[in-house]
Scaffold this active site. Structure first.
Site, mmCIF file in Angstrom:
data_model
loop_
_atom_site.group_PDB
_atom_site.id
_atom_site.type_symbol
_atom_site.label_atom_id
_atom_site.label_comp_id
_atom_site.label_asym_id
_atom_site.label_seq_id
_atom_site.Cartn_x
_atom_site.Cartn_y
_atom_site.Cartn_z
ATOM 1 N N SER A 86 0.827 -1.204 0.000
ATOM 2 C CA SER A 86 0.000 0.000 0.000
ATOM 3 C C SER A 86 0.865 1.258 0.000
ATOM 4 O O SER A 86 1.631 1.493 -0.933
ATOM 5 C CB SER A 86 -0.961 -0.024 1.192
ATOM 6 O OG SER A 86 -1.889 1.030 1.110
ATOM 7 N N HIS A 192 -8.061 -0.073 -0.510
ATOM 8 C CA HIS A 192 -7.921 -1.187 -1.446
ATOM 9 C C HIS A 192 -9.249 -1.794 -1.876
ATOM 10 O O HIS A 192 -9.402 -3.008 -1.961
ATOM 11 C CB HIS A 192 -6.971 -2.242 -0.879
ATOM 12 C CG HIS A 192 -5.673 -1.636 -0.466
ATOM 13 N ND1 HIS A 192 -4.873 -0.971 -1.376
ATOM 14 C CD2 HIS A 192 -5.072 -1.514 0.742
ATOM 15 C CE1 HIS A 192 -3.826 -0.480 -0.726
ATOM 16 N NE2 HIS A 192 -3.925 -0.792 0.541
#
Length: 308
Positions: A86, A192
């Site tokens: 991430s 996400h």
């Protein structure tokens, strides 16, 4: 044999994480550079109170990862591969030489602001332990409300993203199905998944004015688990990773299949090292945090000598 430098994502943050970095000139210079790019002292962002902000968390993770990497580089070390989970992808891109650090600081500040603004409360992420992906996806389909698969960290360690109510419903069903545990993560936004599509598009617009270069170190995307060399593809990977599923398990498998045998986790924390040990059964997985610099020197030099 090769080395992978891995950079953690949100959830790994710790109060005082910048203060506990080694007191070396190159580390302090990195913190000063970030502060200048941001127009504020980043040292003030790692208190427990400040880390309630998504923006502060993401900036501290970026600075910690880049500062520790620069210290290792000054000591003569260089990774063969980089990857970031991430927000960790931004530190990976900087260390790969594809993105200027000052640009990364400004982009990460905007990234955190966009995510926080989109979901100021009532949303986040929850880990589901002990169930496979098919089982978790089936549970997601049974629950009303916004909730999605966010991270594939291991075969039976998955993370879902969505509203607090929907995640709680999935977690309850998961425990009834035999999950080993569920844990609400220290992440206040639903990363996400499609809920952040709009924020990702806004960040992509900001990226249009930023120069990206071909990585000088092989960069593995944690979204696609593939090597990225093209600057435009990298631009897309970084801008949109907030709204795409993270497949960290596949990223580690790709690294291992490409000959990586030493996984080094940059600060903060050691969660990624634990995940890597499941894959690197014929290699080593270590964390910068808690390790002596001379020990890291010896391990990294040993890998270089083996490569020769």
């Amino acid at each position: 044999m090769s080395t992978l430098w891995a950079f953690p994502g949100q959830g790994a943050q710790q109060p005082g994480m910048l203060q506990v970095l080694p007191d070396a000139p190159v580390v302090q210079a990195c913190i000063e550079q970030a502060s200048a790019a941001l127009g504020e002292d980043v040292r003030l962002l790692d208190s427990a109170e400040a880390l309630q902000s998504t923006r502060a968390v993401q900036l501290c993770l970026l600075v910690a990862g880049v500062a520790a990497s620069r210290l290792l580089s000054e000591r003569g070390h260089r990774p063969d591969y980089v990857a970031g989970l991430s927000i960790g992808a931004y530190a990976a891109a900087v260390v790969a030489g594809a993105l200027d650090f000052a640009d990364a600081v400004r982009l990460v500040a905007l990234r955190g602001e966009l995510m926080q603004r989109a979901y100021p409360s009532g949303y986040g992420m929850t880990a589901i332990l002990g169930l496979d992906q098919a089982s978790v996806e089936r549970l997601l389909g049974e629950v009303d409300g916004p909730v999605y698969l966010g991270n594939i960290n291991a075969e039976t360690q998955l993370v879902i993203a969505g509203s607090d109510a929907a995640m709680a419903a999935v977690a309850e069903r998961a425990r009834a199905l035999g999950a080993g545990g569920t844990k609400r993560l220290a992440i206040s936004v639903p990363s996400h998944c499609a809920l952040l599509d709009g924020s990702a598009r806004a960040l992509a617009e900001a990226f249009s004015g930023v120069e990206l270069r071909t990585p000088r170190v092989r960069y593995l995307s944690s979204s696609s688990a593939r090597l990225i060399r093209d600057p435009q593809t990298l631009r897309d990977d970084l801008a949109y990773n907030m709204s795409r599923v993270v497949d960290w398990q596949a990223t580690l498998v790709t690294a291992y299949e490409r000959g990586v045998r030493l996984h080094l986790e940059l600060p903060p924390g050691g969660v990624l090292s634990g995940l890597a040990r499941r894959i690197f059964d014929a290699g080593q997985a270590i964390a910068f945090e808690g390790a002596r610099l001379d020990t890291l020197d010896a391990m990294l030099r040993q890998e270089v000598s083996r490569d020769r």
